[in-house]
Design a protein around this motif. Structure first.
Motif, PDB file in Angstrom:
ATOM      1  N   UNK A   1      61.146  15.759  32.219  1.00 54.84           N
ATOM      2  CA  UNK A   1      60.706  17.274  33.280  1.00 54.84           C
ATOM      3  C   UNK A   1      60.016  17.763  32.978  1.00 54.84           C
ATOM      4  N   UNK A   2      59.756  18.055  32.066  1.00 56.50           N
ATOM      5  CA  UNK A   2      58.511  19.785  31.548  1.00 56.50           C
ATOM      6  C   UNK A   2      57.457  19.242  31.619  1.00 56.50           C
ATOM      7  N   UNK A   3      56.601  18.241  31.740  1.00 63.30           N
ATOM      8  CA  UNK A   3      55.652  17.540  32.634  1.00 63.30           C
ATOM      9  C   UNK A   3      55.938  18.185  34.057  1.00 63.30           C
ATOM     10  N   UNK A   4      56.850  17.809  34.426  1.00 65.64           N
ATOM     11  CA  UNK A   4      56.623  17.921  36.006  1.00 65.64           C
ATOM     12  C   UNK A   4      57.089  19.298  36.702  1.00 65.64           C
ATOM     13  N   UNK A   5      58.234  19.916  36.085  1.00 69.24           N
ATOM     14  CA  UNK A   5      58.817  21.228  36.155  1.00 69.24           C
ATOM     15  C   UNK A   5      58.974  21.795  34.561  1.00 69.24           C
ATOM     16  N   UNK A   6      57.489  22.748  34.415  1.00 71.56           N
ATOM     17  CA  UNK A   6      57.264  23.460  32.947  1.00 71.56           C
ATOM     18  C   UNK A   6      58.494  24.221  33.010  1.00 71.56           C
ATOM     19  N   UNK A   7      58.644  25.269  34.197  1.00 70.88           N
ATOM     20  CA  UNK A   7      59.366  26.542  34.259  1.00 70.88           C
ATOM     21  C   UNK A   7      60.872  26.120  33.976  1.00 70.88           C
ATOM     22  N   UNK A   8      61.500  24.820  33.626  1.00 74.05           N
ATOM     23  CA  UNK A   8      62.463  24.757  32.693  1.00 74.05           C
ATOM     24  C   UNK A   8      62.399  24.575  31.543  1.00 74.05           C
ATOM     25  N   UNK A   9      61.449  25.086  31.058  1.00 77.21           N
ATOM     26  CA  UNK A   9      60.962  25.289  29.891  1.00 77.21           C
ATOM     27  C   UNK A   9      61.776  26.379  29.384  1.00 77.21           C
ATOM     28  N   UNK A  10      61.011  28.038  29.856  1.00 76.74           N
ATOM     29  CA  UNK A  10      62.185  28.928  29.682  1.00 76.74           C
ATOM     30  C   UNK A  10      62.825  28.806  30.379  1.00 76.74           C
ATOM     31  N   UNK A  11      63.882  28.851  31.447  1.00 76.83           N
ATOM     32  CA  UNK A  11      64.732  29.104  31.953  1.00 76.83           C
ATOM     33  C   UNK A  11      65.516  27.664  32.674  1.00 76.83           C
ATOM     34  N   UNK A  12      66.266  27.143  31.717  1.00 75.17           N
ATOM     35  CA  UNK A  12      67.117  25.839  31.297  1.00 75.17           C
ATOM     36  C   UNK A  12      68.121  26.175  32.420  1.00 75.17           C
ATOM     37  N   UNK A  13      68.060  24.946  33.689  1.00 72.47           N
ATOM     38  CA  UNK A  13      69.742  25.693  34.107  1.00 72.47           C
ATOM     39  C   UNK A  13      70.645  24.435  34.750  1.00 72.47           C
ATOM     40  N   UNK A  14      71.594  24.675  34.417  1.00 72.11           N
ATOM     41  CA  UNK A  14      72.492  23.495  34.855  1.00 72.11           C
ATOM     42  C   UNK A  14      72.560  22.293  35.153  1.00 72.11           C
ATOM     43  N   UNK A  15      71.501  22.481  36.337  1.00 75.43           N
ATOM     44  CA  UNK A  15      70.419  21.166  37.310  1.00 75.43           C
ATOM     45  C   UNK A  15      70.203  20.727  36.186  1.00 75.43           C
ATOM     46  N   UNK A  16      69.055  21.380  35.363  1.00 79.41           N
ATOM     47  CA  UNK A  16      68.523  20.596  34.808  1.00 79.41           C
ATOM     48  C   UNK A  16      68.782  19.644  33.284  1.00 79.41           C
ATOM     49  N   UNK A  17      69.901  20.837  33.048  1.00 79.35           N
ATOM     50  CA  UNK A  17      70.928  19.756  31.920  1.00 79.35           C
ATOM     51  C   UNK A  17      71.853  18.701  32.961  1.00 79.35           C
ATOM     52  N   UNK A  18      71.712  18.109  34.264  1.00 81.70           N
ATOM     53  CA  UNK A  18      72.169  17.100  34.731  1.00 81.70           C
ATOM     54  C   UNK A  18      71.890  16.261  34.798  1.00 81.70           C
ATOM     55  N   UNK A  19      70.400  16.328  35.398  1.00 79.31           N
ATOM     56  CA  UNK A  19      68.748  15.544  35.434  1.00 79.31           C
ATOM     57  C   UNK A  19      68.833  14.747  33.436  1.00 79.31           C
ATOM     58  N   UNK A  20      68.684  15.598  33.177  1.00 75.27           N
ATOM     59  CA  UNK A  20      68.639  15.275  31.649  1.00 75.27           C
ATOM     60  C   UNK A  20      69.344  14.262  31.391  1.00 75.27           C
ATOM     61  N   UNK A  21      70.288  14.610  31.246  1.00 76.88           N
ATOM     62  CA  UNK A  21      71.711  13.627  31.062  1.00 76.88           C
ATOM     63  C   UNK A  21      71.250  11.905  32.015  1.00 76.88           C
ATOM     64  N   UNK A  22      71.329  12.376  33.409  1.00 75.66           N
ATOM     65  CA  UNK A  22      71.310  11.959  33.791  1.00 75.66           C
ATOM     66  C   UNK A  22      70.461  10.505  33.444  1.00 75.66           C
TER      67      UNK A  22
END
Length: 120
Positions: A37-58
């Protein structure tokens, strides 16, 4: 490394406690999914969201639920098919997940913070 989700998040989505094997695999798989996820969307390193958590789990749950990468299985005259692209337990983003993670654009252009002001 910071992960976007925890083993507890996986258990919540599974609706049960992780097995001993899943509990041992979860941290490594979550690290792998976070890296993808972070390789493609580095903004989630500093601002993780509920969506990034959901996708990571999926991403991790796909591997935990189908560790052998089976795509098809039959009963009569038993046969099975292994999805060759997923048979190694690969962590990957689906197109739908990429769309979920992609920031929503509200206009055809964006204001860049800190950009110099140009006077006419």
């Amino acid at each position: 490394m910071v992960t976007l989700a925890t083993p507890a998040d996986l258990a919540d989505r599974l609706g049960r406690d992780l097995t001993a094997v899943e509990d041992r695999q979860a941290p490594v798989l979550l690290d792998d999914a976070t890296s993808v996820i972070l390789d493609r969307f580095p903004q989630y390193l500093t601002a993780p969201t509920a969506v990034s958590k959901k996708v990571c789990c999926a991403m991790v749950l796909r591997v935990l639920r189908n560790p052998n990468g089976l795509r098809q299985e039959s009963i009569d005259d038993y046969s099975f098919t292994v999805d060759s692209s997923r048979s190694s337990g690969e962590i990957y983003l689906t197109e739908a997940e990429v769309d979920e993670l992609r920031p929503i654009r509200t206009s055809s252009f964006s204001i860049v913070p800190g950009a110099p002001v140009v006077s006419p």
